[in-house]
Design a protein around this motif. Sequence first.
Motif, short mmCIF file in Angstrom:
data_model
loop_
_atom_site.label_atom_id
_atom_site.label_comp_id
_atom_site.label_asym_id
_atom_site.label_seq_id
_atom_site.Cartn_x
_atom_site.Cartn_y
_atom_site.Cartn_z
N ARG A 262 -6.51 -2.43 -1.33
CA ARG A 262 -7.62 -3.34 -1.03
C ARG A 262 -8.19 -4.00 -2.29
O ARG A 262 -8.52 -5.19 -2.28
N SER B 55 0.81 -1.22 0.00
CA SER B 55 0.00 0.00 0.00
C SER B 55 0.84 1.27 0.00
O SER B 55 0.31 2.36 0.18
N CYS C 106 -4.19 -6.61 -3.05
CA CYS C 106 -4.45 -7.70 -2.10
C CYS C 106 -5.30 -8.85 -2.65
O CYS C 106 -5.10 -9.99 -2.24
N TYR D 142 -3.80 -9.76 5.02
CA TYR D 142 -3.31 -8.50 5.57
C TYR D 142 -2.78 -8.67 6.99
O TYR D 142 -1.84 -8.02 7.39
N THR E 182 -5.25 3.27 0.09
CA THR E 182 -5.95 2.17 0.78
C THR E 182 -6.84 1.41 -0.20
O THR E 182 -6.88 0.17 -0.18
N CYS E 183 -7.53 2.15 -1.05
CA CYS E 183 -8.42 1.50 -2.04
C CYS E 183 -7.61 0.71 -3.06
O CYS E 183 -8.01 -0.40 -3.45
#
Length: 513
Positions: free
Chosen positions: A254, A208, A258, A276, A250-251
């Motif tokens: 995510r 991230s 990930c 995570y 973060t988006c």
Amino acid sequence: MQRLGFTFPEQTLEFIPLLRFKGPSMGFNQGVLLLLASTSLLTGSGVLAGKILVFPVDGSHWVNMNLLIQSLHSRGHEVTVVRTATSWYVKENAPHYRSLTVTLPGAISIEEEDFFVTFLVKMLAIHKEGASISGFVKFYWEMLGTLSNIHRQASLLAVEMFENKTLMQSIRNTQFDVVLLDPGLPVGVLVAHELKLPTVFNVRWITSGEGHFVVAPSPTSYVPTSGYAASDKMNFAQRVKNTFHYFLNTCIDRFIVCPHYDRLVDRYFGPDVKFYHLLQGADIWLMRVDFVFEFPRPTMPNIAYIGGFQSKPSKPLSSELEEFVQSSGEHGFILMSLGTLVNGLPIEITSEIAAAFSQIPQKVIWRHASAPPNNLGNNTLLVKWMPQNDLLAHPKIKAFVAHGGTNGIYESMYHGVPIVGIPLLFDQFENILRLEARGAAKSVDATKLTRENFMEAIQEVLQNPSYRNNMKRLSALHRDKPMHPLETALYWIEFVMRHKGAAHLRTESYKMP
């Protein structure tokens, strides 16, 4: 741990003057005992000679990891490096490690020699379109597509390993003590979990962005977010932008990165294990950061700071380079290196740089492996490779023209050389800004570079003594440590090996949803 031996760490002997024998009166046995006692005081009562499994990231990250591996090998440890068959930088045969080569269906993009050059060409073309909404969308569309593809390719490494039962059993039989990995591509996290081994991260960047954002509190009011070049003194509008970039990162993590690893965790470990949480649960984070350079921020007890661990004293130059440097007289010389990324700069930009260099009295040593630019002056020497650390340490150097890569930044800071920055990709913009905020660098936008504004930046850094004085101050702070950062890194790796982890330093907050 059964394998216990004693070794003499070369780095300790190089960076810390242990002994000064005076005359022949000291006997051999006395000398050996004194050496043993001195080494014990510095490194503990003994050094565990263990087995270390390493998952590196190719490219410039390998330079840092390779130095750690060499140092661990010199202390008697047995190192095994997991690499792919198409790896460009991580060689199959080396004197200081064994390799474990895994064949993938296709090469991981960053293992291709010209990947970053090709990516730079695309980014420069997008940046020239300006700061429009369409330019912003195009930039992120290109970046996110590339990022997702890299992690998709990297995740296949875990599949190939887990599906090869013979290979996994061989790894188990080796009885490794720790997994050392670069979490930029976090496949090693999954393998370490499968093997039930403690993990040590050699980290600055993670899935991230900057590693702190995964493991430590990161208030966006004064902690600049990865991808947003700002200082820790932000006004309200900047804090809003910083927070926006935090949620954007973060988006991306995510929904783009990930999922490739989440699918593997579901497949091999079941629904009760979260990728995570595995990523956050490393025992020790060796953070390639020094707060002389980085802005202050919250941290955690299992983070050890090793910024500048690759820095070292200089060696003499070759006779040819020394002769060229000495010919600069009282004006001195300028060093320029953009690494391999210089091949991605259009010739019109490199020709403007060359034209500016031709107008100054200083000599210039320029690492430039591609076709020579136009307007090259007689004062400029083009070389395909150069001993950068040794040149930065030379008393006649006046400035360093650099793209802002972390290795070059720390070497320049270690030797107290001010920087003219031409940031091109990734964290280079943030790195140069951090030095600008401390008055030790001047930045030039590559997409708007002309011989006039480049010359103006050079003259400001050369003629204003505050740049050199500020960098000398940073150098003094950077060097003033109880232990060299490389020794710090080795200590904590061996600490995890001795104690089979460092769970007592890890907060349980990472398990919270």
